[in-house]
Design a protein around this motif. Structure first.
Motif, PDB file in Angstrom:
ATOM      1  N   THR A  60     -35.712  -2.742 -69.780  1.00 45.03           N
ATOM      2  CA  THR A  60     -36.178  -3.487 -68.605  1.00 45.03           C
ATOM      3  C   THR A  60     -35.154  -4.530 -68.180  1.00 45.03           C
ATOM      4  O   THR A  60     -34.881  -4.705 -66.980  1.00 45.03           O
ATOM      5  N   ILE A  61     -34.559  -5.217 -69.148  1.00 38.85           N
ATOM      6  CA  ILE A  61     -33.522  -6.207 -68.827  1.00 38.85           C
ATOM      7  C   ILE A  61     -32.342  -5.540 -68.128  1.00 38.85           C
ATOM      8  O   ILE A  61     -31.834  -6.032 -67.110  1.00 38.85           O
ATOM      9  N   VAL A  62     -31.902  -4.402 -68.667  1.00 36.61           N
ATOM     10  CA  VAL A  62     -30.770  -3.672 -68.079  1.00 36.61           C
ATOM     11  C   VAL A  62     -31.103  -3.210 -66.665  1.00 36.61           C
ATOM     12  O   VAL A  62     -30.308  -3.387 -65.729  1.00 36.61           O
ATOM     13  N   HIS A  63     -32.292  -2.649 -66.479  1.00 39.07           N
ATOM     14  CA  HIS A  63     -32.670  -2.112 -65.174  1.00 39.07           C
ATOM     15  C   HIS A  63     -32.905  -3.223 -64.154  1.00 39.07           C
ATOM     16  O   HIS A  63     -32.552  -3.071 -62.972  1.00 39.07           O
ATOM     17  N   PHE A  64     -33.486  -4.324 -64.598  1.00 39.21           N
ATOM     18  CA  PHE A  64     -33.665  -5.466 -63.691  1.00 39.21           C
ATOM     19  C   PHE A  64     -32.313  -6.010 -63.250  1.00 39.21           C
ATOM     20  O   PHE A  64     -32.114  -6.341 -62.073  1.00 39.21           O
ATOM     21  N   ALA A  65     -31.384  -6.121 -64.203  1.00 37.89           N
ATOM     22  CA  ALA A  65     -30.047  -6.624 -63.873  1.00 37.89           C
ATOM     23  C   ALA A  65     -29.373  -5.725 -62.841  1.00 37.89           C
ATOM     24  O   ALA A  65     -28.737  -6.202 -61.889  1.00 37.89           O
ATOM     25  N   ALA A  66     -29.535  -4.401 -63.013  1.00 37.35           N
ATOM     26  CA  ALA A  66     -28.934  -3.463 -62.058  1.00 37.35           C
ATOM     27  C   ALA A  66     -29.559  -3.611 -60.676  1.00 37.35           C
ATOM     28  O   ALA A  66     -28.857  -3.585 -59.658  1.00 37.35           O
ATOM     29  N   HIS A 131     -40.362   0.482 -60.202  1.00 39.69           N
ATOM     30  CA  HIS A 131     -39.657   1.691 -60.640  1.00 39.69           C
ATOM     31  C   HIS A 131     -38.788   1.408 -61.863  1.00 39.69           C
ATOM     32  O   HIS A 131     -38.615   2.290 -62.718  1.00 39.69           O
ATOM     33  N   ALA A 132     -38.230   0.194 -61.952  1.00 37.21           N
ATOM     34  CA  ALA A 132     -37.435  -0.174 -63.130  1.00 37.21           C
ATOM     35  C   ALA A 132     -38.309  -0.176 -64.384  1.00 37.21           C
ATOM     36  O   ALA A 132     -37.891   0.278 -65.456  1.00 37.21           O
ATOM     37  N   LEU A 133     -39.537  -0.676 -64.261  1.00 42.62           N
ATOM     38  CA  LEU A 133     -40.476  -0.654 -65.393  1.00 42.62           C
ATOM     39  C   LEU A 133     -40.821   0.781 -65.763  1.00 42.62           C
ATOM     40  O   LEU A 133     -40.932   1.125 -66.951  1.00 42.62           O
ATOM     41  N   MET A 134     -40.988   1.638 -64.751  1.00 46.02           N
ATOM     42  CA  MET A 134     -41.273   3.049 -65.015  1.00 46.02           C
ATOM     43  C   MET A 134     -40.090   3.728 -65.697  1.00 46.02           C
ATOM     44  O   MET A 134     -40.272   4.560 -66.599  1.00 46.02           O
ATOM     45  N   GLN A 178     -37.614   9.785 -57.202  1.00 48.58           N
ATOM     46  CA  GLN A 178     -37.395  10.566 -58.412  1.00 48.58           C
ATOM     47  C   GLN A 178     -37.912   9.872 -59.669  1.00 48.58           C
ATOM     48  O   GLN A 178     -38.418  10.527 -60.579  1.00 48.58           O
ATOM     49  N   VAL A 179     -37.805   8.564 -59.727  1.00 48.73           N
ATOM     50  CA  VAL A 179     -38.224   7.835 -60.929  1.00 48.73           C
ATOM     51  C   VAL A 179     -39.734   7.885 -61.101  1.00 48.73           C
ATOM     52  O   VAL A 179     -40.245   8.223 -62.176  1.00 48.73           O
TER      53      VAL A 179
END
Length: 489
Positions: A60-66, A131-134, A178-179
């Motif tokens: 989640t940290i990685v995806h939120f940062a992105a 979607h990042a959480l998913m 897609q996610v």
């Protein structure tokens, strides 16, 4: 003085390692190799308690940062769907009168999903956050599904490799469907197949069928998952040589498929009857995907020439006679493109495999960086983009090699060891591979099949761990035998 010497030695070692590290990360391949080694080393050397929770948090940290660092503008289909979602959130469903939502009415499901989130929270960033959480949930499900047929450390490594693969993380920065689709499809698989005695039970089949339908409404890929489930069931029955022992499995899959079909038909009818889109969730140009699929010039990808040739015959106001004549011409063209010399067909299929599985999917979400006027942290956009491509490809190709090794190792197991969970991941990869030989391909379409490729890779990683263990134990055995050998001589 001795202590001082030790500190000097440690300082020298650290400086040397820092120099090597700096040289390595200056190239995308170097950083990719380091991330692969980290994904292998961490599970092998450390016992990680509550790994799924920790994986979810880190992902989640990685995806939120992105999401907050990479902000591409919605383009092509995603821009059209987001604009329609904004209208739908305001109660305006006039988008159904546009050419896009006439032809591809099945995209209405995702439009309503975006409209719901916009209605609740009012900002596009929230869609990306959800979607990042998913996507973090997908990462955890890769671990959970892989753990069913391989050891804990291999499953952890497979999920970490997926985490450090750039393509899924960066693709989520677009307003992609897609996610969310993959999340519901994967969750349906987990619920349907989990639990030894309760797997494929009626309640699980009902829930799984609903989730498969939700995933398909978001993006029409549910049929591929059902085909993989059916293929896996047939394979397991053949291996076990018993239908009676697998009765619950077969009935569970059939029930899930029925629920899936009913929910899809019901959703299409509800969307049409409510006036959201009079065409429901239909596809009003079904031959299009096959027209471009067998286009040798485009390698099975989108063709502007084909769209210009047939597009005008599929407008909302096109007379039915004109449309029927065009469909007949399209079918004739498809037949002509199929009936080509075998060498040309092999070349076309090879191009499609390369375009889907081997070409980078970063061009869609990060293509805006290929502009000399763009810079990231004072690094020219094109240079940063190429760095990311190399990083993404080296991690993916390593995972692909592991998946190949894993698929072979799984198929070598005894017939009685061929459980449903063992076969499902490679069967899904094969189902996707076969389907995309027939329809249009784009590099970003690999998002769903890549998930199952990484699950399969866990079995190959387990084989690598076994080889590493054998090689690290042999030197120890040789050292313990050495004194005895000297005495004998």
């Amino acid at each position: 003085m001795a202590t001082f010497s030790i500190w000097i030695k440690r300082l020298f070692s650290l400086c040397f390692l820092f120099c090597l590290l700096a040289m390595t990360v200056m190239h995308g391949i170097g950083l990719g190799i380091l991330l692969i080694l980290a994904a292998i080393f961490i599970p092998r050397k450390f016992h990680i308690r509550h790994f799924p929770l920790l994986l979810f948090v880190v992902s989640t940290i990685v995806h939120f940062a992105a999401v907050f660092c990479i902000r591409p503008e919605p383009i092509q289909d995603f821009a059209t769907m987001y604009d329609a979602a904004q209208q739908a959130a305001a109660g305006d469903f006039s988008f159904q009168n546009t050419q896009y939502f006439y032809l591809w009415a099945y995209q209405t499901g995702f439009v309503l999903w975006e409209a719901l989130l916009l209605k609740l929270f009012g900002h596009a960033a929230v869609i990306k956050i959800v979607h990042a959480l998913m996507l973090s949930g997908i990462n955890c499900m890769i671990y959970l599904l892989a753990r069913r047929f391989t050891n804990e450390r291999a499953a952890q490594t497979a999920s970490l490799l997926y985490l450090v693969t750039l393509f899924p993380t960066v693709l989520n920065c677009l307003l992609t469907n897609q996610v969310v689709s993959a999340f519901f499809l994967l969750l349906g698989i987990c619920i349907l197949t989990s639990g030894k005695e309760h797997a494929f039970s009626i309640p699980r089949a009902l829930i799984a069928g609903l989730l498969f339908a939700l995933g398909n409404i978001m993006r029409p890929e549910g049929i591929v998952i059902l085909a993989a489930l059916a293929g896996t069931a047939v394979f397991v029955v053949i291996m076990k040589r018993s239908i009676k022992q697998n009765k619950q499995m077969l009935l569970g899959i059939v029930l899930a498929a029925i629920v899936y079909a009913v929910c899809n038909a019901g959703a299409s009818y509800a969307i049409s009857a409510s006036g959201i889109n009079q065409y429901g969730l239909s596809n009003n140009w079904p031959t299009w995907k096959f027209i471009i699929s067998f286009n040798q010039e485009s390698g099975g990808m989108y063709s502007a020439a084909d769209r210009e040739l047939f597009g005008n015959a599929h407008r909302i106001d096109t007379p039915e006679a004109v449309r029927e004549a065009s469909v007949a011409a399209e079918k004739a063209l498809i037949l002509d493109r199929i009936c080509i010399p075998p060498v040309q067909m092999v070349s076309l299929l090879a191009a499609k495999v390369s375009n889907l599985w081997l070409q980078t999917g970063l061009g869609f979400p990060m293509g805006y960086l290929n502009d000399t006027s763009v810079s990231i942290c004072h690094i020219a956009g094109p240079k940063f983009y190429q760095y990311c491509v190399l990083l993404d490809r080296v991690v993916f190709l390593f995972s692909l090699a592991c998946a190949l090794l894993g698929g072979l190792s799984l198929m070598r197991r005894k017939p009685e060891e061929q459980t449903f969970s063992t076969v499902l991941a490679p069967m899904t990869v094969m189902a996707c591979f076969a389907v995309f030989l027939l329809v249009e391909v784009q590099p970003r379409y690999a998002f769903l099949p890549q998930i199952f490729l990484y699950i399969t890779a866990a079995a190959g990683i387990a084989q690598l761990f076994s080889l590493l263990r054998e090689h690290t134990e042999k030197p120890v055995e040789m050292l313990t035998e050495a004194p005895g050998t000297e005495e004998n001589t």
